[in-house]
Scaffold this active site. Structure first.
Site, PDB file in Angstrom:
ATOM      1  N   SER A  11       0.732  -1.203   0.216  1.00  0.00           N
ATOM      2  CA  SER A  11      -0.055  -0.389   0.274  1.00  0.00           C
ATOM      3  C   SER A  11       0.358   1.208   0.378  1.00  0.00           C
ATOM      4  O   SER A  11       0.366   2.741   0.189  1.00  0.00           O
ATOM      5  CB  SER A  11      -0.496  -0.013   1.177  1.00  0.00           C
ATOM      6  OG  SER A  11      -0.244   0.228   1.805  1.00  0.00           O
ATOM      7  N   GLY A  12       2.029   1.104  -0.460  1.00  0.00           N
ATOM      8  CA  GLY A  12       2.919   2.106  -0.972  1.00  0.00           C
ATOM      9  C   GLY A  12       2.301   3.092  -1.757  1.00  0.00           C
ATOM     10  O   GLY A  12       1.209   2.723  -2.458  1.00  0.00           O
ATOM     11  N   ASN A  13       4.037   3.981  -2.397  1.00  0.00           N
ATOM     12  CA  ASN A  13       3.297   4.787  -3.853  1.00  0.00           C
ATOM     13  C   ASN A  13       2.809   4.465  -4.530  1.00  0.00           C
ATOM     14  O   ASN A  13       2.519   4.860  -5.508  1.00  0.00           O
ATOM     15  CB  ASN A  13       4.836   5.227  -3.900  1.00  0.00           C
ATOM     16  CG  ASN A  13       5.478   6.663  -2.526  1.00  0.00           C
ATOM     17  OD1 ASN A  13       4.508   6.972  -2.228  1.00  0.00           O
ATOM     18  ND2 ASN A  13       6.600   6.895  -3.016  1.00  0.00           N
TER      19      ASN A  13
ATOM     20  N   CYS B  55      11.961   0.609 -12.470  1.00  0.00           N
ATOM     21  CA  CYS B  55      11.636   1.679 -13.525  1.00  0.00           C
ATOM     22  C   CYS B  55      12.547   1.778 -15.112  1.00  0.00           C
ATOM     23  O   CYS B  55      11.905   1.918 -16.041  1.00  0.00           O
ATOM     24  CB  CYS B  55      11.066   2.949 -12.837  1.00  0.00           C
ATOM     25  SG  CYS B  55      12.679   3.084 -11.852  1.00  0.00           S
TER      26      CYS B  55
ATOM     27  N   GLY C  79      11.069   5.985  -2.365  1.00  0.00           N
ATOM     28  CA  GLY C  79      10.462   5.158  -1.033  1.00  0.00           C
ATOM     29  C   GLY C  79      11.142   4.649  -0.393  1.00  0.00           C
ATOM     30  O   GLY C  79      12.442   3.835  -0.995  1.00  0.00           O
TER      31      GLY C  79
ATOM     32  N   GLY D 282      10.814   0.651  -0.359  1.00  0.00           N
ATOM     33  CA  GLY D 282      10.536  -0.095  -0.936  1.00  0.00           C
ATOM     34  C   GLY D 282      12.101  -0.453  -2.105  1.00  0.00           C
ATOM     35  O   GLY D 282      12.942  -0.930  -2.510  1.00  0.00           O
TER      36      GLY D 282
ATOM     37  N   ARG E 253      14.633   2.377  -2.354  1.00  0.00           N
ATOM     38  CA  ARG E 253      15.213   2.215  -1.701  1.00  0.00           C
ATOM     39  C   ARG E 253      16.184   1.200  -1.236  1.00  0.00           C
ATOM     40  O   ARG E 253      17.539   0.756  -1.348  1.00  0.00           O
ATOM     41  CB  ARG E 253      15.481   3.119  -0.438  1.00  0.00           C
ATOM     42  CG  ARG E 253      15.196   4.207  -1.037  1.00  0.00           C
ATOM     43  CD  ARG E 253      15.055   5.383   0.278  1.00  0.00           C
ATOM     44  NE  ARG E 253      14.586   6.942  -0.006  1.00  0.00           N
ATOM     45  CZ  ARG E 253      15.571   7.439  -0.421  1.00  0.00           C
ATOM     46  NH1 ARG E 253      16.693   7.369  -1.172  1.00  0.00           N
ATOM     47  NH2 ARG E 253      14.969   9.134  -0.927  1.00  0.00           N
TER      48      ARG E 253
END
Length: 316
Positions: A11-13, A131, A164, A166, A168
């Site tokens: 439920s992060g970014n 990404c 965020g 995750g 990092r």
């Protein structure tokens, strides 16, 4: 066509942005459950406000929910280590469930929609690389379909603010997974990936640099292939664009360069500069790195849902 129900773990970014994309733009997908581990997370609170069922008890909580029986596709936006455990647990509970992995775990094959989605649409687990991989591998593949690629190197520069915990935690996995996918999906004999977290304020958009060393070929053909590929990516990532024209440099046979792991090289060097602007559904426009991941995952899930619907129709 009935929509396929999906759950998001994380439920992060990335997970929250993906949820909003599905709720607003899902054509064949229905957002069913948002899964987290922090009961106070903004992502879970937002999901509840938008009418989505939630659990803060991780994958076990998901499997204990009545909604789990109807879920066909699960997105995992946690971490590489967590995904391995999540895949095992979900696979034991539902052997045919589809997982779309947004971590660098890479249990299943790498998937870059514009390059190899069709051949992976029926896989039970696909990995969305990273990404940087989603942004740059299409460019490597664009050169590969014109000339043999010996080496490709990408540098992904992202706003520090968009990274965020995750992201990092997965820096090492990012470089390893992206490098391998440059070879497997992009078609390079050798791939290398570098990530830069840019602390500049105000935050800068995602920028990617791609260097490709290939056999000599028509520069016009390579540039046309790159432009065509960029347009194809824009179909599902509207903020994706070439920052400037493609540049070429001929490396003559009498002045070769030495490449670690490859040896001496002469031929054509192609340089591509990219910029990715986010759609700002949940994150700021500078977070193109996260937007390209969620957009690619959404495009993959839509195709999977269509494939599942076709199979259900054939079985009926």
């Amino acid at each position: 066509m009935s929509k396929r129900k999906v759950a998001i773990i994380g439920s992060g970014n990335i997970g929250t942005d993906l949820m909003i994309k599905i709720l607003r733009h899902g054509q064949h997908l229905e957002m069913a459950v948002m899964v987290g581990i922090d009961p106070q997370s903004d992502g879970l609170a937002r999901a509840r406000r938008m009418g989505v069922a939630t659990t803060h008890e991780g994958v076990i909580g998901l499997m204990n929910m009545p909604e789990f029986a109807d879920i066909d596709i699960v997105f995992d936006a946690t971490s590489a280590g967590a995904h391995v455990k999540n895949d095992a647990a979900l696979r034991e509970a539902k052997p045919d469930i589809r997982l779309i992995d947004l971590t660098p775990a890479a249990i299943g094959p790498y998937c870059v929609p514009v390059v190899n989605l069709e051949e992976n649409v029926d896989q039970l687990n696909v990995n969305m690389v990273t990404c940087g991989g989603q942004a740059t591998i299409p460019m490597v593949a664009a050169v590969s379909r014109v000339a043999r690629v010996h080496y490709a190197e990408i540098i992904a520069s992202i706003a520090s603010k968009s990274a965020g915990p995750g992201t990092r935690a997965n820096i090492d996995e990012f470089t390893e997974t992206t490098s391998r996918a440059i070879e497997v999906v992009g078609g390079a004999a050798k791939g290398k990936a570098i990530i830069v977290l840019n602390p500049a304020e105000p935050p800068l958009m995602m920028r990617d640099t791609v260097y490709v060393l290939s056999d000599e070929a028509s520069q016009d053909d390579i540039e046309a292939s790159i432009n065509e590929m960029a347009e194809a990516v824009q179909a599902y990532v509207p903020g994706y664009r070439l920052k400037q024209r493609v540049q070429f440099e001929v490396i003559p046979q009498d002045k070769p360069v030495n490449l670690p792991g490859v040896g001496q090289f002469s031929g054509l060097k192609t340089a591509v500069w990219l910029e990715v602007e986010g759609a700002a559904h949940y994150l700021s426009a500078y977070a193109g790195n996260l937007d390209i991941m969620t957009s690619s995952a959404l495009a993959t899930a839509e195709k999977m849902a269509q494939s599942l619907a076709r199979k259900a129709g054939e079985a009926a």
